[in-house]
Every structure is written in C-alpha cells, then in structure tokens.
Enzyme design. Structure first.
Site, PDB file in Angstrom:
ATOM      1  N   LYS A  33     -21.041   7.363  -8.374  1.00 33.98           N
ATOM      2  CA  LYS A  33     -20.147   6.315  -8.866  1.00 33.98           C
ATOM      3  C   LYS A  33     -20.797   5.540 -10.017  1.00 33.98           C
ATOM      4  CE  LYS A  33     -19.896   4.233  -4.824  1.00 33.98           C
ATOM      5  NZ  LYS A  33     -20.717   5.029  -3.896  1.00 33.98           N
ATOM      6  N   ARG A  63     -15.236  -2.057   0.394  1.00 33.42           N
ATOM      7  CA  ARG A  63     -15.877  -1.158   1.349  1.00 33.42           C
ATOM      8  C   ARG A  63     -15.314  -1.305   2.751  1.00 33.42           C
ATOM      9  NH1 ARG A  63     -20.883  -0.536  -1.624  1.00 33.42           N
ATOM     10  NH2 ARG A  63     -22.390   0.811  -0.625  1.00 33.42           N
ATOM     11  N   ARG A  68     -34.152   9.915  -5.975  1.00 36.23           N
ATOM     12  CA  ARG A  68     -33.839   9.237  -7.235  1.00 36.23           C
ATOM     13  C   ARG A  68     -34.749   8.043  -7.526  1.00 36.23           C
ATOM     14  NH1 ARG A  68     -27.805   6.673  -5.835  1.00 36.23           N
ATOM     15  NH2 ARG A  68     -28.554   5.038  -4.469  1.00 36.23           N
ATOM     16  N   ARG A 102     -35.214   2.287  -5.083  1.00 36.98           N
ATOM     17  CA  ARG A 102     -34.566   1.294  -4.233  1.00 36.98           C
ATOM     18  C   ARG A 102     -35.140   1.370  -2.823  1.00 36.98           C
ATOM     19  NH1 ARG A 102     -28.202   1.986  -5.114  1.00 36.98           N
ATOM     20  NH2 ARG A 102     -28.305   1.517  -2.896  1.00 36.98           N
ATOM     21  N   ARG A 117     -26.187   4.264   5.830  1.00 34.98           N
ATOM     22  CA  ARG A 117     -25.199   3.966   4.774  1.00 34.98           C
ATOM     23  C   ARG A 117     -24.031   4.949   4.831  1.00 34.98           C
ATOM     24  NH1 ARG A 117     -29.480   4.044   0.219  1.00 34.98           N
ATOM     25  NH2 ARG A 117     -27.745   4.143  -1.241  1.00 34.98           N
TER      26      ARG A 117
HETATM   27  P1  ADP Z   1     -24.715   2.919  -2.381  1.00 34.45           P
HETATM   28  O1  ADP Z   1     -23.269   3.114  -2.725  1.00 34.45           O
HETATM   29  O2  ADP Z   1     -25.629   3.861  -3.065  1.00 34.45           O
HETATM   30  O3  ADP Z   1     -24.987   2.811  -0.900  1.00 34.45           O
HETATM   31  P2  ADP Z   1     -24.688   0.146  -3.409  1.00 34.45           P
HETATM   32  O4  ADP Z   1     -25.590  -0.207  -4.516  1.00 34.45           O
HETATM   33  O5  ADP Z   1     -23.228   0.180  -3.687  1.00 34.45           O
HETATM   34  O6  ADP Z   1     -25.219   1.550  -2.915  1.00 34.45           O
HETATM   35  O7  ADP Z   1     -24.917  -0.815  -2.149  1.00 34.45           O
HETATM   36  C1  ADP Z   1     -26.198  -1.034  -1.610  1.00 34.45           C
HETATM   37  C2  ADP Z   1     -26.100  -1.932  -0.389  1.00 34.45           C
HETATM   38  O8  ADP Z   1     -25.533  -3.215  -0.767  1.00 34.45           O
HETATM   39  C3  ADP Z   1     -25.172  -1.436   0.718  1.00 34.45           C
HETATM   40  O9  ADP Z   1     -25.820  -0.546   1.592  1.00 34.45           O
HETATM   41  C4  ADP Z   1     -24.774  -2.768   1.404  1.00 34.45           C
HETATM   42  O10 ADP Z   1     -25.807  -3.247   2.230  1.00 34.45           O
HETATM   43  C5  ADP Z   1     -24.655  -3.717   0.233  1.00 34.45           C
HETATM   44  N1  ADP Z   1     -23.280  -3.740  -0.326  1.00 34.45           N
HETATM   45  C6  ADP Z   1     -22.915  -3.350  -1.577  1.00 34.45           C
HETATM   46  N2  ADP Z   1     -21.590  -3.502  -1.766  1.00 34.45           N
HETATM   47  C7  ADP Z   1     -21.092  -3.994  -0.598  1.00 34.45           C
HETATM   48  C8  ADP Z   1     -19.783  -4.347  -0.138  1.00 34.45           C
HETATM   49  N3  ADP Z   1     -18.710  -4.202  -0.933  1.00 34.45           N
HETATM   50  N4  ADP Z   1     -19.658  -4.808   1.124  1.00 34.45           N
HETATM   51  C9  ADP Z   1     -20.704  -4.963   1.923  1.00 34.45           C
HETATM   52  N5  ADP Z   1     -21.964  -4.638   1.572  1.00 34.45           N
HETATM   53  C10 ADP Z   1     -22.165  -4.163   0.327  1.00 34.45           C
END
Ligand code: ADP
Length: 218
Positions: free
Chosen positions: A15, A90, A129, A163, A174
């Site tokens: 994404k 999400r 990554r 990360r 996740r």
């Molecule tokens: P990825 O899609 O690779 O898991 P993100 O960078 O989108 O990574 O998100 C990393 C972390 O940030 C998630 O595992 C969660 O803990 C938190 N997070 C990000 N966006 C949200 C969201 N919309 N709602 C709840 N937690 C979120």
C-alpha cells in the site's frame, strides 16, 4: 470534487509503495495512520506514548486516536486535494468515522482498492524490509539491496533502519488483526459498488497500472 480512495490490504501488501507513486504522479496526498503514529511515537507526544506498546505488539491503536489524527490532517488539506487513505480505516467503527469525517468536509469516497496477497509471502516481504534512515528509500534483504553495499542508492546516506514491528511474531499478529477486524469492513464498501480487487503479488509496475486503470478508466 477531489478523488478520494482507500488502499486496503494486509501488512506488507504494498500500500505504501503504491501510495508514494500516486502522490508523485497524481498530486494525491497519502494519509497513513501508521506513519502518523510512528511520528507521534518518535516525538514522544501523548498519542505516541499511548500507541507505542500497542504498535510493537502488532495490535490496533484505539479508533478514537486514529480517527482524530485523520480528521486533523483532512482539515489541513484543501477540499480539492485528492487523498489516499493508507492503513485507515481498519475497523468497522473507523469506516463509520471516516464516512462522517468526509461528509462534514464535503468529500466522498470514490474507490476502495484491495491488494490481494499471499500471507506466507508477506512474512518474507515484511521481515526483510528496511529503509534509508535519511530519505526513506525502501530496500529488502532478498529483493532489493543497495547497489553499493551500505550506501543508499538515492541519497548516499549510510544508515538504515527497520521498523520494530517488522519481526515474524508481530507480523503474524498484524495479519490476524487484519483478518479479524479489517477484512470484514469490505462488504460495507462492496454494497456501494466501489471495491476493486487487484493482485498484489504482481510486480510493482503491474500493480500500479492496475490501480491507474481504476482511477482513470480509458
Ligand atoms: P502495516 O500495514 O504494515 O501493518 P502500518 O504502518 O499501517 O503498517 O501500521 C503499523 C501499526 O500502527 C499497526 O500495527 C497498528 O498498531 C497501528 N495502526 C496504524 N493504523 C491504524 C489504524 N487505522 N487503527 C488502529 N491502529 C493502527
């Protein structure tokens, strides 16, 4: 009215990569709650302090926190700026909140693009990554090492970062969160006829072309 889209898909689906390219080519603005939360953690703000441990465990930060971050960012943008929502919504509650946030600002969602991917391949993608600590260029232990070892191709910097949540165990959590809480919001958008599924296992250019075909049908 500006073109607003959601990029949906499990962690590591690509994404962020696709959003960055749409920003460069279409002047869209990527709103990534993950990036916003990582910035908050780095800054040590109250939101960051609350989010840090949750993120490291691979669990979801509260709906209220992420929706208010999105609302704040939308207020900074003109109504004509097209937006890519990346990593948000999400949960079903976030999907409802987004509808309200958009409506209040005279915006609406045009497309929800789901990147479909194979979970096992994702674990390899994510755990390998890393990015340049200076310019953010993305690399991978197996698929894309810097051309000169230890030197960023784009900016020449020598430090890289990973990360803290990109380890195998957290990645599995996740994914489970995605399956349990995020995938179930798709039917909301399907009922509106705005979902397109794209093969996220294809190479980056093919995924990009498939997204372009949705955004600007020939
Ligand atoms: P990825 O899609 O690779 O898991 P993100 O960078 O989108 O990574 O998100 C990393 C972390 O940030 C998630 O595992 C969660 O803990 C938190 N997070 C990000 N966006 C949200 C969201 N919309 N709602 C709840 N937690 C979120």
């Amino acid at each position: 009215m500006a073109l607003d889209i959601i990029l949906l898909g499990p962690p590591g689906a690509g994404k962020g990569t696709q959003a960055t390219r749409l920003e460069a080519e279409r002047g869209m603005v990527q709103l990534s709650t993950g990036d916003m939360l990582r910035a908050a953690v780095k800054a040590g703000s109250p939101v960051g302090l609350q989010a840090k441990a949750v993120m490291e465990a691979g669990e979801l930060v509260s709906d209220e926190i992420v929706s208010s971050l999105i609302g704040e960012r939308l207020d900074e943008l003109g109504v004509d700026t097209p937006v890519i929502f990346d990593g948000y919504p999400r949960t079903a509650a976030q999907a409802d909140a987004l509808d309200a946030l958009l409506k209040a600002r005279g915006r609406h969602l045009d497309h929800v693009i789901e990147l479909e991917v194979d979970e096992e391949a994702l674990v390899t993608r994510i755990t390998g990554r890393f990015t340049c600590a200076n310019c953010g260029e993305g690399y991978h232990d197996q698929f894309k090492l810097p051309l000169v070892p230890g030197t960023c191709d784009r900016c020449g910097h020598h430090e890289f970062k990973r990360r803290p949540d990109d380890n195998a165990e957290t990645v599995r959590t996740r994914m489970a969160e995605y399956r349990a809480k995020t995938a179930p919001i798709l039917p909301i958008y399907e009922a509106r006829g705005i979902v397109t599924r794209i093969d996220g296992m294809a190479d980056m250019d093919s995924v990009h072309d498939a997204i372009e075909a949705v955004l600007a049908p020939a």
